[in-house]
Every structure is written in structure tokens, then in C-alpha cells.
Write a protein that holds these residues in place. Structure first.
Motif, PDB file in Angstrom:
ATOM      1  N   SER A 414      20.646  24.395  57.293  1.00  0.00           N
ATOM      2  CA  SER A 414      21.513  23.604  56.424  1.00  0.00           C
ATOM      3  C   SER A 414      22.900  23.432  57.026  1.00  0.00           C
ATOM      4  O   SER A 414      23.355  24.240  57.840  1.00  0.00           O
ATOM      5  CB  SER A 414      21.640  24.273  55.056  1.00  0.00           C
ATOM      6  OG  SER A 414      20.414  24.295  54.375  1.00  0.00           O
ATOM      7  N   TYR A 415      23.585  22.388  56.570  1.00  0.00           N
ATOM      8  CA  TYR A 415      24.965  22.183  56.968  1.00  0.00           C
ATOM      9  C   TYR A 415      25.854  23.229  56.308  1.00  0.00           C
ATOM     10  O   TYR A 415      25.667  23.567  55.146  1.00  0.00           O
ATOM     11  CB  TYR A 415      25.442  20.782  56.569  1.00  0.00           C
ATOM     12  CG  TYR A 415      26.928  20.603  56.709  1.00  0.00           C
ATOM     13  CD1 TYR A 415      27.502  20.403  57.959  1.00  0.00           C
ATOM     14  CD2 TYR A 415      27.768  20.673  55.597  1.00  0.00           C
ATOM     15  CE1 TYR A 415      28.870  20.265  58.108  1.00  0.00           C
ATOM     16  CE2 TYR A 415      29.135  20.539  55.730  1.00  0.00           C
ATOM     17  CZ  TYR A 415      29.682  20.327  56.993  1.00  0.00           C
ATOM     18  OH  TYR A 415      31.035  20.207  57.143  1.00  0.00           O
ATOM     19  N   GLY A 416      26.844  23.702  57.036  1.00  0.00           N
ATOM     20  CA  GLY A 416      27.813  24.635  56.457  1.00  0.00           C
ATOM     21  C   GLY A 416      28.264  25.666  57.469  1.00  0.00           C
ATOM     22  O   GLY A 416      27.439  26.324  58.108  1.00  0.00           O
ATOM     23  N   GLY A 417      29.566  25.811  57.595  1.00  0.00           N
ATOM     24  CA  GLY A 417      30.096  26.755  58.566  1.00  0.00           C
ATOM     25  C   GLY A 417      29.925  28.202  58.154  1.00  0.00           C
ATOM     26  O   GLY A 417      29.561  29.053  58.976  1.00  0.00           O
ATOM     27  N   SER A 418      30.163  28.510  56.880  1.00  0.00           N
ATOM     28  CA  SER A 418      30.052  29.900  56.419  1.00  0.00           C
ATOM     29  C   SER A 418      28.644  30.420  56.623  1.00  0.00           C
ATOM     30  O   SER A 418      28.435  31.538  57.107  1.00  0.00           O
ATOM     31  CB  SER A 418      30.435  29.991  54.941  1.00  0.00           C
ATOM     32  OG  SER A 418      31.737  29.517  54.714  1.00  0.00           O
ATOM     33  N   SER A 419      27.667  29.617  56.238  1.00  0.00           N
ATOM     34  CA  SER A 419      26.269  30.022  56.371  1.00  0.00           C
ATOM     35  C   SER A 419      25.898  30.230  57.831  1.00  0.00           C
ATOM     36  O   SER A 419      25.254  31.227  58.194  1.00  0.00           O
ATOM     37  CB  SER A 419      25.362  28.966  55.735  1.00  0.00           C
ATOM     38  OG  SER A 419      24.003  29.258  55.958  1.00  0.00           O
ATOM     39  N   LEU A 420      26.308  29.297  58.686  1.00  0.00           N
ATOM     40  CA  LEU A 420      25.946  29.381  60.098  1.00  0.00           C
ATOM     41  C   LEU A 420      26.571  30.604  60.757  1.00  0.00           C
ATOM     42  O   LEU A 420      25.902  31.351  61.495  1.00  0.00           O
ATOM     43  CB  LEU A 420      26.379  28.102  60.811  1.00  0.00           C
ATOM     44  CG  LEU A 420      25.687  27.774  62.136  1.00  0.00           C
ATOM     45  CD1 LEU A 420      24.185  27.640  61.947  1.00  0.00           C
ATOM     46  CD2 LEU A 420      26.257  26.484  62.718  1.00  0.00           C
TER      47      LEU A 420
END
Length: 481
Positions: A414-420
Motif C-alpha cells: 500500500s501507499y504510505g511512508g509510515s507503513s513502508l
């Protein structure tokens, strides 16, 4: 000396054929994952614009360069680790990036920046955490860090509400989800605390009526920590993370005590909590209603689910082809519903490949837990693997209408900096535990870490200086202490 090691060299120069094969396999798989991503990127551009993107060579070069850098660091500082974890994460990350590019060029640019930072934090975690015992020794620091991160969105002026859930933090130009990092911090705390007290908890010396329970002073701290996390998540209306924390705690208690009764009690508590949430929270009732029959409100609450199901059906077995579907029909297709976008354009075969990748990651994580003989490492590997597996199940199950939809991200996709960023930290910790297990099994020498060599060099330097000054060993020991 363990089999397969060449012992005619100093310890830090010995080579292990087992470790070498793992790293060579990892490199081969990483190159394959990079090429698959590059081909998918080109095909998506052809399907959308009928032309190969002009910067495809630069894209492939940067992509392979980042992945090879990550591999080199693993080869240098964790060469005994499992050889499938990094390639599987790279494949999921690559497919997710292609789909985000397909959906929104602006978000793809941001995701590329986050990807660069994610590889950097992966490398930094491996370099910083060179002994898992360093994590166990700081368990209370991780607890308070996790608690602080969970509470941060509740701070007025800092926390932000999005889609009904108050899980975002905005500090100047920086927006992130602190809960993504809190889950790792609390997993480390749970693993360290249970590793230290598991025998006392499993003893059940406190008699309450006909039941024998663990002594309150041993079990209460971890129950309070778990309850705090779940209550805060419910208060922030982050139901997906609440379920994730609940499952993480139950699984780790089960593994630590080897008592299946915790699974039974956990199932009862989950049922009671689910009924209470449905009875008292309107947004939970709405999500359950949309799950049971989204066609009751096809243009409102059920719109996302219906469009996702139509997209998956349209994909069929082989998919519409990259760039030839309509994944943008689903709101938030780059986040919660990216699996539906993959199913539409990659078809059942592509969606199954994604599912198999998660199954293989979970298998590698549990294999790591089985291989290590240290309780903390066993529990940590189990907890981190549970986070990835349960998170993938929750979001994919919501998209497929197996369970009510909850707003969490699909790991690495998924898109998203925190998750990545948080998922690459998790990946680095799993790789570190896997490498530690390999060293404990004698598959390669347990060489001193860079920090230990530095400390050894400084100590030897002080000893030489003490000898030159004519100090006795007793004087030196007294000075050091």
C-alpha cells in the motif's frame, strides 16, 4: 568446529558455504524481483499510454541499485540470515509501487522517496541492532516509546482525524502514523517481558476458586500494557490496529506459556469485545452492515466494497492487463483497496501470487522462530511474523468481504511512508534474528560485531598504555571499574 566451516583462518575471516549459498540465492531472487518490477512498470506504461516510458533504464538502474545495496549490507552484517525474506519484501514492494504509479503519478513520486528512505532505515536498523539482546535489555524503554507513540494522535493540535480514525500526527510539514512504529516497540516489549517471566506466568500458583491462575504480580504488567494499547486504539477508532494488537498479545502469550487455553480465553474476549463495540459504536455498526450487505447502500457505505468486488470479478483468471483496467473506480485504491486493483489487472493468478508471498514470509518468520533456542528471539520472531500475517489477512479479508473492512495498510504494497518505513524496520529485525539463529546453530562463526571489536580495540589500547605507565593488573582493574 561446525561442519562446513573452513577453520584454517582467523574467526572473523572464516567462510561458511551455507551462508554463502543463502546470500547468492538472495541476490538471484532480488535481481528477479527487480526485473519483474521493471517489466511490470513498462507494461503498465504501454497499457496506459501505448509507449515505453523514456526513463525505464534509469528506473531499472535505481531499483536494482537500491536492492543490491540492501543485499550487500545483509551479506556483510547478517550473512547467515534467511535468503527469502528480503526478496519477497522487494517483490511485494515493487508490485505495489507499479500499481501506485498506475493510479497516481504524484503519489508514485512520493512513494519513490519513501522507498529510498525505507531502504535506508532497513540498512540503519541492521547496522544499529547487531545483537538482539540489546533490544531485550531495553524492554521498558520500548514500552514507554510505544505508549508515547500510541497517545501522540490524541494530543490536541497534533493529532489529525482521517476517515473517522484519529491515527495521524501532523508536525509542521511531516505527517505520519505513529501506531505503525508503536506495534514494533510493543512487540519487542512483549517478547522481552514474557521471555523473562514466562516460567513464572506458566506456573499458575494463584488459586481462585476451582481455577489456578498466574500470580498477579507477574501477569498484571503485561495485561495492563496490552489493555492500554487496545483501549487507546479503540478510542482513536483504529479498529484494525486494535484487532492486530489483540491478536499479537494472545499469540505471544500462547507461544510463551505453551498453553492453548490462552487461545480459548482470547477467542471469548474477542467475541465479547466485538459484541460490545457493535452495541456501543455507530461506526462499527455501519461497517458490519456494509460487510453483511453492501448493496443496501450501494452509493454510500457499501460503494467501496461493491466496486472492489466488481473489479476482482472483471479481472478473472488472467486479469485485464496492466494499464487496461479501471482500478481508479475504487476510492482509496492506493491504500486500503490496492489488493482489489492488483486482482483486477493481474487477475486471480497475480492475486494468488501476492497471497503466496505473504504465506512464504510468514513461513520464513516462523521457521526462524523454530530454529532459535533463545526465548526472546523465538518470541520476537513470532510476534513480528504475526504482525505481518495478521495485518495482511485483515486488509485482504476486508477487500474480499471475508471480514468487516478496517482501515489498515497492506504491508510493503500500500501507499504510505509510515507503513513502508515500519515494515522495513520489522523486516530488518526478522533478518537479524534469523542471522543470530544461524550463528547459534554453528552454520557460521559467531564473529564479534563492529561495536564489540571497537570496544575490544579501545580496551587493548588502554591496557597497553597502562603497561607503559608501569601499572599492575590490579591497578588497571580498579581504574576500569
Amino acid at each position: 568446529m561446525a561442519d562446513g566451516l573452513i577453520d584454517d583462518q582467523p574467526s572473523h575471516r572464516r567462510r561458511s558455504p551455507i551462508a554463502a549459498r543463502r546470500r547468492n540465492t538472495e541476490l538471484t531472487l532480488i535481481v528477479m524481483a527487480g526485473l519483474i518490477t521493471a517489466v511490470a512498470y513498462a507494461v503498465a506504461a504501454l497499457g496506459t499510454n501505448a509507449e515505453i516510458p523514456p526513463g525505464i533504464v534509469v528506473f531499472v538502474g535505481i531499483l536494482l541499485g537500491l536492492l543490491v545495496c540492501a543485499h550487500i549490507v545483509v551479506r556483510l552484517v547478517a550473512r547467515g540470515a534467511d535468503g527469502t525474506l528480503l526478496p519477497l519484501a522487494a517483490l511485494l514492494h515493487g508490485i505495489g509501487f507499479v500499481m501506485i504509479t498506475r493510479l497516481d503519478d504524484r503519489l508514485a513520486g512520493l512513494q519513490a522517496t519513501w522507498s529510498l528512505m525505507a531502504i535506508g532505515i532497513f540498512v540503519g536498523t541492521l547496522l544499529f541492532v547487531q545483537r538482539t539482546t540489546d533490544l531485550a535489555n531495553k524492554k521498558w524503554l520500548f514500552f514507554f516509546a510505544g505508549a508515547f507513540l500510541l497517545l501522540l494522535p490524541m494530543v490536541p493540535g497534533v493529532g489529525q482525524t482521517f476517515n473517522g480514525a484519529r491515527i495521524w500526527v501532523s508536525i509542521g510539514p511531516i505527517n505520519f502514523q505513529p501506531g505503525e512504529f508503536a506495534k514494533i516497540a510493543l512487540a519487542i516489549f512483549f517478547a522481552a517481558y514474557l521471555a523473562e517471566r514466562r516460567e513464572l506466568i506458566a506456573a499458575k500458583t494463584w488459586k481462585v476458586g476451582p481455577f489456578y491462575l498466574p500470580e498477579p504480580r507477574y501477569i498484571l504488567p503485561i495485561i495492563v500494557a496490552w489493555g492500554f494499547a487496545v483501549v487507546v486504539m479503540v478510542g482513536e477508532r483504529d479498529l484494525g490496529s486494535s484487532l492486530l494488537f489483540f491478536t499479537l498479545f494472545v499469540v505471544m502469550m500462547w507461544v510463551a506459556t505453551e498453553n492453548a487455553g490462552y487461545l480459548f480465553v482470547g477467542a471469548i474476549l474477542f467475541g465479547a469485545a466485538a459484541w460490545f463495540s457493535w452495541s456501543n459504536f455507530t461506526h462499527v455498526q455501519t461497517r458490519v452492515s456494509n460487510w453483511i450487505n453492501p448493496w443496501d447502500d450501494p452509493l454510500g457505505g457499501g460503494y467501496q466494497t461493491i466496486q472492489a468486488l466488481y473489479g476482482l470479478a472483471d479481472g478473472g483468471l488472467l486479469g485485464t492487463g496492466l494499464g487496461r483496467g479501471n482500478p481508479g473506480q475504487v476510492p482509496e485504491a492506493q491504500n486500503d483497496f490496492i489488493f482489489a486493483s492488483i486482482g483486477e489487472e493481474f487477475g486471480l493468478i497475480g492475486a494468488t501470487a501476492i497471497l503466496m508471498s505473504y504465506v512464504l514470509i510468514v513461513g520464513a518468520g516462523l521457521r526462524t522462530a523454530l530454529r532459535t533456542d533463545r526465548t526472546f528471539e523465538k518470541l520476537l520472531a513470532t510476534g513480528l511474523t504475526t504482525i505481518v500475517g495478521v495485518q495482511a489477512f485483515i486488509i485482504i479479508g476486508g477487500v474480499l468481504k471475508v471480514i468487516p473492512l478496517t482501515g489498515i495498510t497492506l504491508p510493503f504494497v500500500s501507499y504510505g511512508g509510515s507503513s513502508l518505513l515500519s515494515n522495513y524496520i520489522l523486516l530488518a529485525l526478522l533478518i537479524r534474528v534469523s542471522d543470530s539463529a544461524a550463528r547459534r546453530l554453528g552454520e557460521l562463526p559467531d564473529d564479534p560485531t563492529t561495536g564489540e571489536r571497537w570496544k575490544g580495540w579501545r580496551l587493548s589500547r588502554r591496557i597497553r598504555r597502562a603497561i607503559k605507565r608501569g601499572e599492575t593488573p590490579a591497578d588497571f582493574v580498579k581504574a576500569v571499574s
